[in-house]
Motif scaffolding. Structure first.
Motif, PDB file in Angstrom:
ATOM      1  N   GLU A 187      47.337  37.419  48.756  1.00 55.40           N
ATOM      2  CA  GLU A 187      46.194  38.588  48.392  1.00 55.40           C
ATOM      3  C   GLU A 187      45.389  39.521  47.068  1.00 55.40           C
ATOM      4  O   GLU A 187      46.797  39.657  46.396  1.00 55.40           O
ATOM      5  N   THR A 211      43.133  41.965  44.717  1.00 56.60           N
ATOM      6  CA  THR A 211      41.821  42.933  44.682  1.00 56.60           C
ATOM      7  C   THR A 211      40.879  42.749  43.080  1.00 56.60           C
ATOM      8  O   THR A 211      41.795  42.726  42.554  1.00 56.60           O
ATOM      9  N   THR A 226      40.463  43.783  49.594  1.00 54.35           N
ATOM     10  CA  THR A 226      41.825  42.866  49.766  1.00 54.35           C
ATOM     11  C   THR A 226      40.580  41.799  49.815  1.00 54.35           C
ATOM     12  O   THR A 226      40.346  41.045  51.232  1.00 54.35           O
ATOM     13  N   ARG A 284      42.083  37.285  50.406  1.00 57.17           N
ATOM     14  CA  ARG A 284      42.467  36.724  51.294  1.00 57.17           C
ATOM     15  C   ARG A 284      42.371  35.258  50.152  1.00 57.17           C
ATOM     16  O   ARG A 284      41.398  34.804  49.714  1.00 57.17           O
TER      17      ARG A 284
END
Length: 480
Positions: A258, A260, A267, A269
Protein backbone atom coordinates in the motif's frame (compact mmCIF):
# COMPACT_ATOMS: atom_id res chain seq x y z
CA UNK A 1 17.05 -40.36 -5.19
CA UNK A 2 16.56 -42.80 -8.06
CA UNK A 3 13.61 -43.67 -10.27
CA UNK A 4 12.46 -44.85 -13.69
CA UNK A 5 13.10 -42.37 -16.48
CA UNK A 6 11.56 -42.59 -19.96
CA UNK A 7 13.80 -40.89 -22.56
CA UNK A 8 12.33 -40.02 -25.98
CA UNK A 9 14.60 -38.85 -28.83
CA UNK A 10 14.92 -39.96 -32.45
CA UNK A 11 18.73 -39.62 -32.33
CA UNK A 12 20.22 -42.95 -31.24
CA UNK A 13 23.48 -41.33 -30.09
CA UNK A 14 21.65 -38.92 -27.81
CA UNK A 15 19.51 -41.72 -26.39
CA UNK A 16 22.65 -43.73 -25.66
CA UNK A 17 24.53 -40.87 -24.01
CA UNK A 18 21.55 -39.75 -21.92
CA UNK A 19 20.80 -43.31 -20.85
CA UNK A 20 24.40 -43.88 -19.78
CA UNK A 21 24.44 -40.69 -17.72
CA UNK A 22 21.13 -41.49 -16.00
CA UNK A 23 22.15 -45.08 -15.28
CA UNK A 24 25.37 -43.84 -13.69
CA UNK A 25 23.17 -41.68 -11.48
CA UNK A 26 21.26 -44.76 -10.32
CA UNK A 27 18.13 -44.56 -12.47
CA UNK A 28 16.36 -47.22 -14.49
CA UNK A 29 16.05 -45.98 -18.09
CA UNK A 30 13.45 -46.78 -20.76
CA UNK A 31 14.07 -45.57 -24.32
CA UNK A 32 11.78 -44.53 -27.17
CA UNK A 33 12.53 -43.01 -30.58
CA UNK A 34 9.11 -41.65 -31.56
CA UNK A 35 5.68 -40.63 -30.30
CA UNK A 36 4.37 -44.06 -31.22
CA UNK A 37 7.08 -45.79 -29.20
CA UNK A 38 6.43 -43.39 -26.31
CA UNK A 39 2.80 -44.54 -26.14
CA UNK A 40 3.88 -48.18 -26.45
CA UNK A 41 6.20 -47.80 -23.45
CA UNK A 42 3.54 -45.98 -21.41
CA UNK A 43 1.08 -48.81 -22.05
CA UNK A 44 3.26 -51.20 -20.04
CA UNK A 45 5.47 -48.89 -17.91
CA UNK A 46 4.87 -46.21 -15.28
CA UNK A 47 7.89 -43.91 -15.42
CA UNK A 48 8.67 -41.46 -12.63
CA UNK A 49 10.06 -38.85 -15.05
CA UNK A 50 9.67 -38.26 -18.79
CA UNK A 51 12.54 -36.69 -20.75
CA UNK A 52 11.62 -35.83 -24.34
CA UNK A 53 12.81 -33.96 -27.40
CA UNK A 54 10.46 -31.49 -29.10
CA UNK A 55 10.93 -32.51 -32.74
CA UNK A 56 10.08 -36.19 -33.19
CA UNK A 57 9.60 -38.04 -36.49
CA UNK A 58 5.88 -38.57 -35.99
CA UNK A 59 4.82 -35.60 -33.89
CA UNK A 60 5.63 -32.63 -31.73
CA UNK A 61 6.89 -33.44 -28.23
CA UNK A 62 5.24 -30.37 -26.69
CA UNK A 63 1.83 -31.33 -28.05
CA UNK A 64 2.32 -34.85 -26.72
CA UNK A 65 3.24 -33.49 -23.29
CA UNK A 66 0.16 -31.26 -23.20
CA UNK A 67 -2.09 -34.24 -23.97
CA UNK A 68 -0.24 -36.65 -21.70
CA UNK A 69 -0.38 -34.43 -18.62
CA UNK A 70 -4.15 -34.24 -18.79
CA UNK A 71 -4.18 -37.95 -17.90
CA UNK A 72 -1.02 -37.96 -15.76
CA UNK A 73 -0.87 -34.54 -14.06
CA UNK A 74 1.72 -35.72 -11.53
CA UNK A 75 4.29 -36.85 -14.11
CA UNK A 76 7.25 -34.43 -14.22
CA UNK A 77 8.43 -33.81 -17.78
CA UNK A 78 11.81 -32.42 -18.85
CA UNK A 79 11.88 -31.08 -22.40
CA UNK A 80 15.02 -30.53 -24.45
CA UNK A 81 15.23 -28.99 -27.88
CA UNK A 82 17.59 -27.61 -30.52
CA UNK A 83 14.95 -24.91 -31.22
CA UNK A 84 16.64 -22.62 -28.73
CA UNK A 85 14.26 -19.68 -28.52
CA UNK A 86 12.39 -17.99 -25.70
CA UNK A 87 9.12 -19.07 -27.33
CA UNK A 88 10.17 -22.74 -27.06
CA UNK A 89 11.20 -22.36 -23.42
CA UNK A 90 7.95 -20.60 -22.53
CA UNK A 91 5.83 -23.07 -24.49
CA UNK A 92 7.53 -25.97 -22.68
CA UNK A 93 6.59 -24.60 -19.28
CA UNK A 94 3.20 -23.50 -20.60
CA UNK A 95 2.18 -27.08 -21.41
CA UNK A 96 3.28 -28.19 -17.95
CA UNK A 97 6.94 -29.22 -18.36
CA UNK A 98 8.95 -29.26 -15.15
CA UNK A 99 12.11 -27.99 -16.89
CA UNK A 100 13.48 -27.05 -20.30
CA UNK A 101 17.04 -27.73 -21.50
CA UNK A 102 18.43 -26.35 -24.76
CA UNK A 103 20.55 -28.62 -26.95
CA UNK A 104 23.42 -29.21 -26.63
CA UNK A 105 23.01 -29.60 -22.89
CA UNK A 106 25.35 -30.57 -20.09
CA UNK A 107 24.70 -34.10 -18.83
CA UNK A 108 25.24 -32.98 -15.24
CA UNK A 109 22.50 -30.39 -15.74
CA UNK A 110 20.17 -33.12 -16.99
CA UNK A 111 20.86 -35.44 -14.06
CA UNK A 112 20.32 -32.56 -11.62
CA UNK A 113 17.02 -31.73 -13.33
CA UNK A 114 15.88 -35.37 -13.09
CA UNK A 115 16.74 -35.48 -9.38
CA UNK A 116 14.86 -32.22 -8.78
CA UNK A 117 11.84 -33.51 -10.74
CA UNK A 118 11.77 -36.72 -8.69
CA UNK A 119 12.01 -34.76 -5.45
CA UNK A 120 9.18 -32.45 -6.44
CA UNK A 121 6.94 -35.28 -7.61
CA UNK A 122 7.51 -37.29 -4.44
CA UNK A 123 6.84 -34.25 -2.28
CA UNK A 124 3.23 -34.44 -3.46
CA UNK A 125 3.36 -31.25 -5.55
CA UNK A 126 1.87 -32.08 -8.93
CA UNK A 127 1.04 -28.71 -10.44
CA UNK A 128 3.86 -27.87 -12.85
CA UNK A 129 1.76 -25.83 -15.26
CA UNK A 130 2.28 -22.24 -16.32
CA UNK A 131 -0.55 -20.01 -17.52
CA UNK A 132 -1.11 -19.22 -21.17
CA UNK A 133 1.66 -17.13 -22.73
CA UNK A 134 2.34 -15.57 -26.07
CA UNK A 135 5.52 -15.60 -28.21
CA UNK A 136 8.68 -13.96 -26.89
CA UNK A 137 10.67 -11.26 -28.62
CA UNK A 138 14.18 -11.89 -27.28
CA UNK A 139 16.77 -13.01 -29.81
CA UNK A 140 19.77 -15.27 -29.28
CA UNK A 141 20.75 -18.93 -29.29
CA UNK A 142 23.93 -18.72 -27.21
CA UNK A 143 24.18 -20.73 -23.96
CA UNK A 144 24.14 -17.47 -21.98
CA UNK A 145 20.81 -16.45 -23.51
CA UNK A 146 19.38 -19.94 -23.08
CA UNK A 147 19.84 -19.55 -19.34
CA UNK A 148 18.00 -16.22 -19.49
CA UNK A 149 15.15 -17.92 -21.39
CA UNK A 150 14.92 -20.68 -18.78
CA UNK A 151 14.56 -18.20 -15.93
CA UNK A 152 12.07 -16.01 -17.82
CA UNK A 153 9.97 -19.05 -18.69
CA UNK A 154 9.81 -19.99 -15.01
CA UNK A 155 8.72 -16.56 -13.72
CA UNK A 156 6.19 -15.37 -16.31
CA UNK A 157 3.23 -17.04 -14.61
CA UNK A 158 3.76 -15.68 -11.11
CA UNK A 159 4.17 -12.27 -9.47
CA UNK A 160 7.63 -12.76 -8.01
CA UNK A 161 9.76 -9.61 -8.05
CA UNK A 162 12.55 -9.77 -10.63
CA UNK A 163 15.89 -7.92 -10.58
CA UNK A 164 17.59 -7.73 -13.98
CA UNK A 165 21.27 -6.82 -14.01
CA UNK A 166 23.51 -6.12 -16.95
CA UNK A 167 25.54 -3.49 -18.74
CA UNK A 168 23.82 -0.63 -20.55
CA UNK A 169 22.45 -1.72 -23.89
CA UNK A 170 22.06 -5.42 -23.07
CA UNK A 171 18.26 -5.32 -23.32
CA UNK A 172 17.06 -5.14 -19.72
CA UNK A 173 13.81 -3.39 -20.61
CA UNK A 174 13.20 -5.91 -23.39
CA UNK A 175 13.44 -8.75 -20.85
CA UNK A 176 11.11 -6.90 -18.48
CA UNK A 177 8.62 -6.38 -21.31
CA UNK A 178 8.83 -10.07 -22.25
CA UNK A 179 8.05 -11.07 -18.66
CA UNK A 180 5.01 -8.78 -18.76
CA UNK A 181 3.83 -9.76 -22.25
CA UNK A 182 4.11 -13.48 -21.53
CA UNK A 183 2.40 -13.36 -18.13
CA UNK A 184 -1.18 -13.11 -16.82
CA UNK A 185 -0.89 -9.30 -16.44
CA UNK A 186 -0.21 -8.73 -20.14
CA UNK A 187 -3.61 -7.10 -20.80
CA UNK A 188 -2.87 -4.43 -18.17
CA UNK A 189 -0.33 -1.58 -18.56
CA UNK A 190 3.45 -1.96 -18.65
CA UNK A 191 4.84 1.23 -17.14
CA UNK A 192 8.57 2.03 -17.14
CA UNK A 193 10.36 4.61 -15.01
CA UNK A 194 14.07 5.36 -15.39
CA UNK A 195 15.41 6.46 -12.01
CA UNK A 196 18.46 8.09 -13.57
CA UNK A 197 16.31 10.34 -15.76
CA UNK A 198 14.13 11.82 -12.99
CA UNK A 199 15.26 14.72 -10.75
CA UNK A 200 15.81 13.37 -7.25
CA UNK A 201 13.21 15.67 -5.68
CA UNK A 202 10.50 14.43 -8.09
CA UNK A 203 11.02 10.66 -7.86
CA UNK A 204 8.47 10.10 -5.08
CA UNK A 205 5.84 12.15 -6.91
CA UNK A 206 6.58 10.17 -10.10
CA UNK A 207 6.21 6.86 -8.30
CA UNK A 208 3.27 7.57 -6.01
CA UNK A 209 1.59 10.59 -7.61
CA UNK A 210 0.71 13.85 -5.85
CA UNK A 211 -2.33 15.80 -4.71
CA UNK A 212 -3.23 19.32 -5.75
CA UNK A 213 -1.18 21.81 -3.73
CA UNK A 214 1.25 19.13 -2.45
CA UNK A 215 4.14 21.33 -3.58
CA UNK A 216 4.74 24.50 -5.58
CA UNK A 217 3.39 24.00 -9.09
CA UNK A 218 1.08 21.09 -8.23
CA UNK A 219 -2.07 22.52 -9.84
CA UNK A 220 -4.00 19.26 -9.95
CA UNK A 221 -3.91 15.70 -8.71
CA UNK A 222 -1.63 13.47 -10.80
CA UNK A 223 -1.54 9.69 -10.59
CA UNK A 224 1.90 8.18 -10.10
CA UNK A 225 3.44 5.22 -11.87
CA UNK A 226 2.11 2.75 -9.28
CA UNK A 227 -1.45 3.83 -10.07
CA UNK A 228 -0.84 4.00 -13.82
CA UNK A 229 0.46 0.41 -13.77
CA UNK A 230 -2.48 -0.92 -11.73
CA UNK A 231 -3.05 -4.58 -12.59
CA UNK A 232 0.10 -4.66 -14.71
CA UNK A 233 3.86 -4.35 -14.39
CA UNK A 234 5.97 -1.48 -13.06
CA UNK A 235 9.49 -1.53 -14.48
CA UNK A 236 11.95 0.42 -12.33
CA UNK A 237 15.00 0.94 -14.51
CA UNK A 238 18.41 1.95 -13.10
CA UNK A 239 17.18 1.25 -9.58
CA UNK A 240 20.74 1.80 -8.31
CA UNK A 241 20.30 5.54 -8.90
CA UNK A 242 17.30 5.79 -6.58
CA UNK A 243 17.81 8.26 -3.65
CA UNK A 244 17.85 6.78 -0.14
CA UNK A 245 14.65 8.51 1.02
CA UNK A 246 12.75 7.18 -2.02
CA UNK A 247 14.25 3.73 -1.35
CA UNK A 248 12.70 3.83 2.12
CA UNK A 249 9.23 4.60 0.74
CA UNK A 250 9.56 1.94 -1.96
CA UNK A 251 10.55 -0.62 0.66
CA UNK A 252 7.43 0.19 2.71
CA UNK A 253 5.25 -0.28 -0.37
CA UNK A 254 6.86 -3.64 -1.17
CA UNK A 255 6.34 -4.75 2.43
CA UNK A 256 2.76 -3.55 2.89
CA UNK A 257 1.42 -3.46 -0.66
CA UNK A 258 0.00 0.00 0.00
CA UNK A 259 1.00 3.63 -0.45
CA UNK A 260 -0.25 7.20 -0.28
CA UNK A 261 0.37 9.91 -2.83
CA UNK A 262 2.55 12.91 -1.99
CA UNK A 263 0.34 15.24 0.06
CA UNK A 264 -2.44 12.66 0.25
CA UNK A 265 -4.06 10.77 3.12
CA UNK A 266 -5.98 8.05 1.26
CA UNK A 267 -4.33 4.60 1.24
CA UNK A 268 -4.02 3.11 -2.24
CA UNK A 269 -3.51 -0.60 -2.94
CA UNK A 270 -0.39 -1.32 -5.03
CA UNK A 271 -1.65 -3.98 -7.45
CA UNK A 272 1.48 -4.24 -9.62
CA UNK A 273 4.27 -6.63 -10.41
CA UNK A 274 7.69 -5.10 -9.82
CA UNK A 275 10.55 -5.70 -12.23
CA UNK A 276 13.69 -3.70 -11.47
CA UNK A 277 16.91 -3.33 -13.43
CA UNK A 278 20.38 -1.95 -12.88
CA UNK A 279 23.73 -1.62 -14.63
CA UNK A 280 25.45 -1.25 -11.27
CA UNK A 281 26.66 -3.79 -8.73
CA UNK A 282 23.98 -3.39 -6.06
CA UNK A 283 25.82 -5.52 -3.45
CA UNK A 284 28.73 -3.07 -3.68
CA UNK A 285 26.35 -0.14 -3.28
CA UNK A 286 24.91 -1.86 -0.21
CA UNK A 287 28.38 -2.23 1.29
CA UNK A 288 29.07 1.44 0.56
CA UNK A 289 25.87 2.51 2.29
CA UNK A 290 24.36 3.85 -0.95
CA UNK A 291 21.60 1.27 -1.27
CA UNK A 292 19.40 -0.25 1.43
CA UNK A 293 20.25 -3.88 2.12
CA UNK A 294 16.65 -4.77 3.01
CA UNK A 295 15.40 -3.23 -0.25
CA UNK A 296 18.04 -5.15 -2.22
CA UNK A 297 16.77 -8.44 -0.80
CA UNK A 298 13.16 -7.43 -1.49
CA UNK A 299 14.04 -6.77 -5.13
CA UNK A 300 16.46 -9.66 -5.66
CA UNK A 301 13.84 -12.42 -5.35
CA UNK A 302 14.50 -13.68 -8.87
CA UNK A 303 17.81 -12.39 -10.28
CA UNK A 304 18.39 -12.40 -14.03
CA UNK A 305 21.90 -11.51 -15.20
CA UNK A 306 22.02 -10.43 -18.85
CA UNK A 307 25.28 -11.20 -20.65
CA UNK A 308 27.21 -8.51 -22.47
CA UNK A 309 27.22 -8.92 -26.23
CA UNK A 310 30.94 -9.76 -26.18
CA UNK A 311 29.99 -12.75 -23.99
CA UNK A 312 27.50 -14.03 -26.58
CA UNK A 313 29.33 -13.30 -29.83
CA UNK A 314 27.70 -16.24 -31.60
CA UNK A 315 24.42 -14.28 -31.43
CA UNK A 316 25.89 -11.29 -33.28
CA UNK A 317 25.11 -12.56 -36.85
CA UNK A 318 21.53 -13.43 -35.88
CA UNK A 319 20.99 -10.04 -34.24
CA UNK A 320 22.64 -8.11 -37.07
CA UNK A 321 20.50 -9.76 -39.74
CA UNK A 322 17.39 -9.22 -37.63
CA UNK A 323 18.10 -5.50 -37.27
CA UNK A 324 18.75 -5.16 -41.01
CA UNK A 325 15.46 -6.91 -41.77
CA UNK A 326 13.60 -4.70 -39.32
CA UNK A 327 15.17 -1.61 -40.87
CA UNK A 328 14.02 -2.79 -44.30
CA UNK A 329 10.53 -3.31 -42.90
CA UNK A 330 10.57 0.33 -41.80
CA UNK A 331 11.31 1.51 -45.31
CA UNK A 332 15.11 1.68 -45.32
CA UNK A 333 17.04 -0.02 -48.17
CA UNK A 334 17.44 -3.78 -47.80
CA UNK A 335 21.08 -4.78 -47.13
CA UNK A 336 22.94 -8.06 -46.69
CA UNK A 337 26.15 -8.90 -44.82
CA UNK A 338 29.16 -10.50 -46.50
CA UNK A 339 30.91 -13.33 -44.58
CA UNK A 340 33.92 -11.13 -43.80
CA UNK A 341 31.57 -8.48 -42.41
CA UNK A 342 30.03 -11.03 -40.05
CA UNK A 343 33.49 -12.11 -38.84
CA UNK A 344 34.37 -8.47 -38.22
CA UNK A 345 31.18 -7.89 -36.27
CA UNK A 346 31.88 -10.95 -34.12
CA UNK A 347 35.41 -9.74 -33.38
CA UNK A 348 34.33 -6.29 -32.20
CA UNK A 349 34.13 -5.70 -28.43
CA UNK A 350 30.68 -3.99 -28.51
CA UNK A 351 31.05 -1.62 -25.54
CA UNK A 352 27.49 -0.42 -26.23
CA UNK A 353 26.19 -4.00 -26.45
CA UNK A 354 23.02 -4.86 -28.43
CA UNK A 355 21.91 -1.22 -28.60
CA UNK A 356 25.18 -0.30 -30.34
CA UNK A 357 24.75 -3.16 -32.82
CA UNK A 358 21.19 -2.09 -33.60
CA UNK A 359 22.24 1.50 -34.19
CA UNK A 360 25.09 0.37 -36.43
CA UNK A 361 22.79 -1.78 -38.58
CA UNK A 362 20.29 1.04 -38.96
CA UNK A 363 23.08 3.42 -39.95
CA UNK A 364 24.42 0.94 -42.50
CA UNK A 365 20.93 0.32 -43.89
CA UNK A 366 20.47 4.04 -44.39
CA UNK A 367 23.93 5.12 -45.53
CA UNK A 368 25.89 2.20 -47.00
CA UNK A 369 26.23 2.67 -50.78
CA UNK A 370 26.23 -1.03 -51.72
CA UNK A 371 23.49 -3.58 -51.11
CA UNK A 372 26.06 -6.02 -49.73
CA UNK A 373 28.03 -4.83 -46.72
CA UNK A 374 31.66 -5.99 -46.42
CA UNK A 375 34.24 -5.85 -43.63
CA UNK A 376 35.83 -2.60 -44.80
CA UNK A 377 32.45 -0.85 -44.63
CA UNK A 378 31.99 -2.13 -41.06
CA UNK A 379 35.45 -0.93 -40.03
CA UNK A 380 34.97 2.47 -41.67
CA UNK A 381 31.61 2.97 -39.97
CA UNK A 382 32.95 1.96 -36.57
CA UNK A 383 36.04 4.14 -36.89
CA UNK A 384 38.53 1.77 -38.48
CA UNK A 385 41.02 1.19 -35.69
CA UNK A 386 38.43 -0.11 -33.24
CA UNK A 387 38.11 -3.46 -35.01
CA UNK A 388 40.76 -6.12 -35.45
CA UNK A 389 39.15 -8.81 -37.61
CA UNK A 390 39.71 -12.42 -36.64
CA UNK A 391 37.92 -15.70 -37.11
CA UNK A 392 34.68 -15.77 -35.19
CA UNK A 393 35.71 -18.92 -33.31
CA UNK A 394 38.93 -17.24 -32.22
CA UNK A 395 36.96 -14.23 -31.01
CA UNK A 396 34.68 -16.38 -28.89
CA UNK A 397 37.61 -18.35 -27.52
CA UNK A 398 39.45 -15.15 -26.63
CA UNK A 399 36.35 -13.92 -24.79
CA UNK A 400 36.16 -17.20 -22.85
CA UNK A 401 39.83 -16.96 -21.85
CA UNK A 402 39.34 -13.40 -20.59
CA UNK A 403 36.29 -14.52 -18.60
CA UNK A 404 38.36 -17.38 -17.10
CA UNK A 405 41.14 -14.94 -16.11
CA UNK A 406 38.59 -12.56 -14.59
CA UNK A 407 37.24 -15.42 -12.49
CA UNK A 408 40.74 -16.33 -11.28
CA UNK A 409 41.46 -12.68 -10.47
CA UNK A 410 38.29 -12.46 -8.34
CA UNK A 411 38.55 -15.81 -6.53
CA UNK A 412 42.30 -16.54 -6.40
CA UNK A 413 44.22 -13.32 -7.11
CA UNK A 414 47.44 -14.85 -5.80
CA UNK A 415 47.33 -17.41 -8.61
CA UNK A 416 47.87 -14.76 -11.28
CA UNK A 417 51.60 -14.66 -10.44
CA UNK A 418 52.38 -18.17 -9.17
CA UNK A 419 53.39 -19.67 -12.53
CA UNK A 420 50.50 -22.16 -12.76
CA UNK A 421 48.17 -20.37 -15.17
CA UNK A 422 49.27 -22.19 -18.34
CA UNK A 423 48.87 -25.69 -16.92
CA UNK A 424 45.60 -24.79 -15.20
CA UNK A 425 44.06 -23.33 -18.35
CA UNK A 426 45.13 -26.30 -20.48
CA UNK A 427 43.67 -28.63 -17.86
CA UNK A 428 40.42 -26.70 -17.66
CA UNK A 429 40.07 -26.71 -21.46
CA UNK A 430 41.10 -30.32 -22.06
CA UNK A 431 38.36 -31.96 -20.01
CA UNK A 432 35.34 -30.16 -21.58
CA UNK A 433 36.91 -30.59 -25.05
CA UNK A 434 37.22 -34.35 -24.62
CA UNK A 435 33.76 -34.58 -23.04
CA UNK A 436 32.27 -32.57 -25.91
CA UNK A 437 33.87 -34.78 -28.58
CA UNK A 438 32.76 -37.95 -26.81
CA UNK A 439 29.22 -36.60 -26.65
CA UNK A 440 29.27 -35.63 -30.32
CA UNK A 441 30.39 -39.15 -31.25
CA UNK A 442 28.04 -41.12 -29.01
CA UNK A 443 30.77 -41.82 -26.40
CA UNK A 444 32.65 -43.85 -29.05
CA UNK A 445 36.34 -43.51 -28.15
CA UNK A 446 37.76 -44.39 -31.55
CA UNK A 447 35.69 -41.80 -33.42
CA UNK A 448 36.34 -39.17 -30.74
CA UNK A 449 40.11 -39.84 -30.89
CA UNK A 450 40.11 -39.48 -34.68
CA UNK A 451 38.23 -36.19 -34.44
CA UNK A 452 40.73 -34.91 -31.85
CA UNK A 453 43.71 -36.02 -33.95
CA UNK A 454 45.13 -38.38 -31.31
CA UNK A 455 45.28 -42.17 -31.11
CA UNK A 456 42.87 -44.19 -29.01
CA UNK A 457 45.49 -45.23 -26.44
CA UNK A 458 46.39 -41.59 -25.80
CA UNK A 459 42.70 -40.78 -25.37
CA UNK A 460 42.30 -43.68 -22.91
CA UNK A 461 45.23 -42.39 -20.84
CA UNK A 462 43.74 -38.89 -20.77
CA UNK A 463 40.36 -40.31 -19.74
CA UNK A 464 41.99 -42.14 -16.83
CA UNK A 465 44.02 -39.08 -15.81
CA UNK A 466 41.00 -36.76 -15.95
CA UNK A 467 38.69 -39.26 -14.28
CA UNK A 468 36.21 -39.33 -17.17
CA UNK A 469 34.05 -42.44 -17.04
CA UNK A 470 33.05 -44.28 -20.20
CA UNK A 471 30.40 -46.96 -20.41
CA UNK A 472 32.21 -50.01 -21.82
CA UNK A 473 29.17 -51.07 -23.84
CA UNK A 474 29.15 -47.69 -25.59
CA UNK A 475 32.91 -47.86 -26.22
CA UNK A 476 32.48 -51.23 -27.95
CA UNK A 477 29.87 -49.77 -30.30
CA UNK A 478 30.22 -49.77 -34.08
CA UNK A 479 33.54 -48.50 -35.31
CA UNK A 480 35.28 -48.97 -31.95
Amino acid sequence: MSGTVLVVDDDAAIRTVVAAALKRDGHRVILAASVAELHERLAVETPDVLVTDVVLPDGNGLEVVATLLRDRPGLPVIVFSAQNTLATAVRATEVGAFDYLPKPFDLDMLTRAVRAALAKARSGETDFTVTEAGPGSLIGRSPAMQEVYRVVARVVANDLTVLISGESGTGKELVAKAIHDLGPRRRAPFIALNMAAIPRELIEAELFGHERGAFTGAQARVAGKFEQAAGGTLFLDEIGDMPMDAQTRLLRVLQSGEFTSVGGVRTIRADVRIVAATNKELPQLVQSGLFREDLFYRLNVVPIALPALRERRQDVPLLARYFLERAAGEGLPRKQLEPDAIATLEAYAWPGNVRELENLMRRLAALARDDRIDASTIRDTLGGTQVQPKASGDARLESAVHAWLDHIAMTEPQSLDDGTLYDRLIGDVERPLIEAMLTRHGRNQLRAARALGINRNTLRKRLDTLGIEIDDEISRGSGS
